[in-house]
Design a protein around this motif. Sequence first.
Motif, PDB file in Angstrom:
ATOM      1  N   THR A 180     -22.745 -10.474   5.793  1.00 49.47           N
ATOM      2  CA  THR A 180     -22.613 -11.965   5.973  1.00 49.47           C
ATOM      3  C   THR A 180     -21.379 -12.346   6.796  1.00 49.47           C
ATOM      4  N   SER A 181     -20.284 -11.420   6.856  1.00 52.60           N
ATOM      5  CA  SER A 181     -19.455 -11.243   8.026  1.00 52.60           C
ATOM      6  C   SER A 181     -19.717 -10.182   8.825  1.00 52.60           C
ATOM      7  N   ALA A 182     -18.573  -9.672   9.789  1.00 57.26           N
ATOM      8  CA  ALA A 182     -18.614  -8.503  10.722  1.00 57.26           C
ATOM      9  C   ALA A 182     -17.414  -7.909  10.795  1.00 57.26           C
ATOM     10  N   GLN A 183     -17.350  -6.822  10.998  1.00 55.39           N
ATOM     11  CA  GLN A 183     -16.243  -5.714  11.177  1.00 55.39           C
ATOM     12  C   GLN A 183     -16.425  -4.486  12.053  1.00 55.39           C
ATOM     13  N   LEU A 184     -15.713  -4.285  12.834  1.00 54.27           N
ATOM     14  CA  LEU A 184     -15.219  -3.398  13.880  1.00 54.27           C
ATOM     15  C   LEU A 184     -14.326  -2.324  13.329  1.00 54.27           C
ATOM     16  N   THR A 185     -14.528  -1.240  13.149  1.00 57.39           N
ATOM     17  CA  THR A 185     -13.561  -0.178  12.897  1.00 57.39           C
ATOM     18  C   THR A 185     -13.318   1.067  12.975  1.00 57.39           C
ATOM     19  N   VAL A 186     -12.254   1.849  13.218  1.00 57.79           N
ATOM     20  CA  VAL A 186     -12.113   3.011  13.381  1.00 57.79           C
ATOM     21  C   VAL A 186     -11.054   3.694  12.450  1.00 57.79           C
ATOM     22  N   SER A 187     -11.182   4.845  12.101  1.00 59.57           N
ATOM     23  CA  SER A 187     -10.383   5.656  11.298  1.00 59.57           C
ATOM     24  C   SER A 187      -9.172   5.946  11.905  1.00 59.57           C
ATOM     25  N   MET A 188      -7.924   5.740  11.281  1.00 62.38           N
ATOM     26  CA  MET A 188      -6.676   5.892  12.028  1.00 62.38           C
ATOM     27  C   MET A 188      -6.290   7.385  11.660  1.00 62.38           C
ATOM     28  N   PRO A 189      -5.294   8.164  12.574  1.00 57.53           N
ATOM     29  CA  PRO A 189      -4.925   9.743  12.354  1.00 57.53           C
ATOM     30  C   PRO A 189      -4.256   9.709  11.056  1.00 57.53           C
ATOM     31  N   CYS A 190      -4.368  10.958  10.190  1.00 60.04           N
ATOM     32  CA  CYS A 190      -3.636  11.436   9.477  1.00 60.04           C
ATOM     33  C   CYS A 190      -2.099  11.092   9.341  1.00 60.04           C
ATOM     34  N   GLY A 191      -1.444  10.620   8.369  1.00 64.18           N
ATOM     35  CA  GLY A 191      -0.311  10.437   8.244  1.00 64.18           C
ATOM     36  C   GLY A 191       0.111   9.061   8.685  1.00 64.18           C
ATOM     37  N   PHE A 192      -0.854   8.213   9.157  1.00 68.81           N
ATOM     38  CA  PHE A 192      -0.512   6.990   9.945  1.00 68.81           C
ATOM     39  C   PHE A 192      -0.210   5.941   8.670  1.00 68.81           C
ATOM     40  N   GLN A 193       1.061   5.246   9.036  1.00 69.40           N
ATOM     41  CA  GLN A 193       1.334   4.223   7.954  1.00 69.40           C
ATOM     42  C   GLN A 193       1.549   2.821   8.861  1.00 69.40           C
ATOM     43  N   SER A 245       0.988  -1.349   0.157  1.00 72.89           N
ATOM     44  CA  SER A 245       0.074  -0.134  -0.090  1.00 72.89           C
ATOM     45  C   SER A 245       0.774   1.294   0.070  1.00 72.89           C
ATOM     46  N   ARG A 246       2.118   1.123   0.407  1.00 72.13           N
ATOM     47  CA  ARG A 246       3.008   2.483   0.580  1.00 72.13           C
ATOM     48  C   ARG A 246       3.559   2.501  -0.725  1.00 72.13           C
ATOM     49  N   SER A 247       3.971   1.835  -1.596  1.00 73.46           N
ATOM     50  CA  SER A 247       4.120   1.975  -3.117  1.00 73.46           C
ATOM     51  C   SER A 247       3.183   1.821  -3.987  1.00 73.46           C
ATOM     52  N   LYS A 248       2.011   1.325  -3.511  1.00 75.54           N
ATOM     53  CA  LYS A 248       0.988   1.261  -4.325  1.00 75.54           C
ATOM     54  C   LYS A 248       1.222   0.279  -5.735  1.00 75.54           C
ATOM     55  N   SER A 249       1.993  -0.869  -5.538  1.00 75.75           N
ATOM     56  CA  SER A 249       2.519  -1.783  -6.500  1.00 75.75           C
ATOM     57  C   SER A 249       2.368  -3.098  -5.868  1.00 75.75           C
ATOM     58  N   TRP A 250       2.158  -3.847  -6.868  1.00 77.77           N
ATOM     59  CA  TRP A 250       2.398  -5.460  -6.720  1.00 77.77           C
ATOM     60  C   TRP A 250       3.617  -5.792  -6.117  1.00 77.77           C
ATOM     61  N   ASN A 251       4.008  -6.990  -5.639  1.00 75.70           N
ATOM     62  CA  ASN A 251       5.172  -7.533  -5.284  1.00 75.70           C
ATOM     63  C   ASN A 251       5.769  -8.407  -6.468  1.00 75.70           C
ATOM     64  N   TYR A 267      -4.910  -3.254   8.918  1.00 80.97           N
ATOM     65  CA  TYR A 267      -5.264  -2.002   8.616  1.00 80.97           C
ATOM     66  C   TYR A 267      -5.639  -1.901   7.021  1.00 80.97           C
ATOM     67  N   PHE A 268      -6.812  -1.390   6.625  1.00 82.83           N
ATOM     68  CA  PHE A 268      -7.128  -1.421   5.330  1.00 82.83           C
ATOM     69  C   PHE A 268      -6.912  -0.073   4.687  1.00 82.83           C
ATOM     70  N   PRO A 269      -6.509  -0.090   3.396  1.00 86.22           N
ATOM     71  CA  PRO A 269      -6.370   1.334   2.724  1.00 86.22           C
ATOM     72  C   PRO A 269      -7.854   1.924   2.646  1.00 86.22           C
ATOM     73  N   TYR A 270      -8.030   3.085   2.810  1.00 83.69           N
ATOM     74  CA  TYR A 270      -9.472   3.642   2.877  1.00 83.69           C
ATOM     75  C   TYR A 270      -9.213   4.814   1.836  1.00 83.69           C
ATOM     76  N   PHE A 271      -9.628   5.882   1.853  1.00 81.38           N
ATOM     77  CA  PHE A 271      -9.735   6.956   1.113  1.00 81.38           C
ATOM     78  C   PHE A 271      -8.747   8.107   1.136  1.00 81.38           C
ATOM     79  N   ASP A 272      -8.048   8.743   0.329  1.00 86.48           N
ATOM     80  CA  ASP A 272      -7.058   9.984   0.235  1.00 86.48           C
ATOM     81  C   ASP A 272      -6.127   9.341   1.160  1.00 86.48           C
ATOM     82  N   GLY A 273      -5.402   8.401   0.913  1.00 90.85           N
ATOM     83  CA  GLY A 273      -4.329   7.756   1.631  1.00 90.85           C
ATOM     84  C   GLY A 273      -4.470   7.387   3.068  1.00 90.85           C
ATOM     85  N   HIS A 274      -5.616   7.526   3.735  1.00 89.35           N
ATOM     86  CA  HIS A 274      -5.924   7.158   5.067  1.00 89.35           C
ATOM     87  C   HIS A 274      -6.197   5.524   5.192  1.00 89.35           C
TER      88      HIS A 274
END
Length: 493
Positions: free
Chosen positions: A281-294, A208-214, A307-314
């Motif tokens: 069908t499944s279940a998830q509990l989530t919270v948005s991480m602070p800006c700049g988190f990697q 997710s950092r380089s936005k590229s496949w291995n 940690y799932f990629p969200y929008f705008d790099g969050h």
Amino acid sequence: MAAQQSPPGLACALGIDLGTTSVKAALVVAGETGPVVAESCSRETGARADSPAAGPQGTEQDVQRIIRAVNECLAALPQQQLQRVSRVGISGQMHGVVFWKRNQGCSWTESGTGSTWEPAAVSHLVTWQDSRCSCSFLSSLPQPQSHISLATGFGCATIFWYLKNNPDFLKSYDAAGTIHDYVVAMLCGLEKPLMSVQNAASWGYFSSRSKSWNTEILRESGFPIHLLPEVGDPGVVAGRMSRGWHGIPKGAEVGLALGDFQCSVYSCLAERSDAVLNISTSAQLTVSMPCGFQPAETPDSSSSVTYFPYFDGHYLAVAASLNGGNVLAMFVNMLGQWIAELGLEVLESTLYTRTIKAALAQRDTGLSICPTVFGERHEPEQLASVTGIAASDLSLGHVTRGFRVQTAYPLAFGKAFPSSCSSTHLSAQTCLFFRTVHCERSRQQLTLLKSWIVLNDFITQVLIFPDEHQELSLRLDCSAALIAHEPCHPSWE
């Protein structure tokens, strides 16, 4: 969410969600206070298919049936509004993989509601619920350069399985993606599929950092890297409609396919400090991480939080369970099989009604059922168990009331989430027991949830007996794709 009449000539946006058990479509128009749903439709797919190659461990779906349900949804929407669609946003079930032949993936025909299409040279969808990749098989694969641990049901893991067990299967196809990537590619006539960072991360072997496949790691293992889609940021335009579709004009913009989980969170997250509980069908509990988190560059396979990629790099911190509404569905299916083996016949709908009624009538029970029938990604070998069995607790009500979502769920989040989470928001999407709830921030309608929230005392208390100061939000997932598509189109003129 009640449909609202749109003024004549006003441009519409179309949202489509391709869920595990159903597909949903919604038309959205600009309202005085923001986008509003003008029309919506939902159809169950009934797409479950046999998996000859993987046997009982395989979980596959018939793409023909999925697309048929999509076409039925669109055919049920008003033609005059479909003709005003200028943008299309699509979300769907993550992790899974479908294969097709480029330029032969679908065939277009004329119908009573305009041009439509159906799958052609395409495989079954191997879904996120697939369990063909055992722990020993996964441990034999190269270590990904990714913050997300590889698991069975992930697209790249499934491709590796075919490479090792049925390589001739892969020779029949030259393109692959999630089911919603496939739909975007067909609508836009893309020769090579495009995939969002959200879906790519859900496949594994993606940074997710380089936005590229291995690619180097995969190439050294003989992985067919030509099957990997191109990757783009969520919220960008993937292309334009190559043809008209059920009256939708040729040239309408189509967004890059998005993860259904991220869309369901987007539709509920009022403040960055909110937590979101998503039950489907499944279940998830989530919270948005602070800006700049990697996240860390290497995964922690023993952690229940990822940690799932969200929008705008969050990123979203997520405790995802493979066990949700599917557990109760499996339980009811088991009851139906037992009844059939006794030579009797009862409608599935009756079984659901009687089972849930029995659970609601039973206030408590000494039974404790850990319902991890499908395991968990961080503990795939932790299967279901029953404790506290007594002769007095063997009624249908006792057993159903005994179901509990894994108790480690909130504990895991206590370590991962900041204590400043101000409220809990609930997103209900593809669930057999939540078909008719159309409500938004409506405490009076929460009692409707009693018909299916019987899995966990914690969840029951949150939904049915909320704290006086707790804010709840319920939205149908059919609008999630549209809401998530909004960032790349902030103007709704």
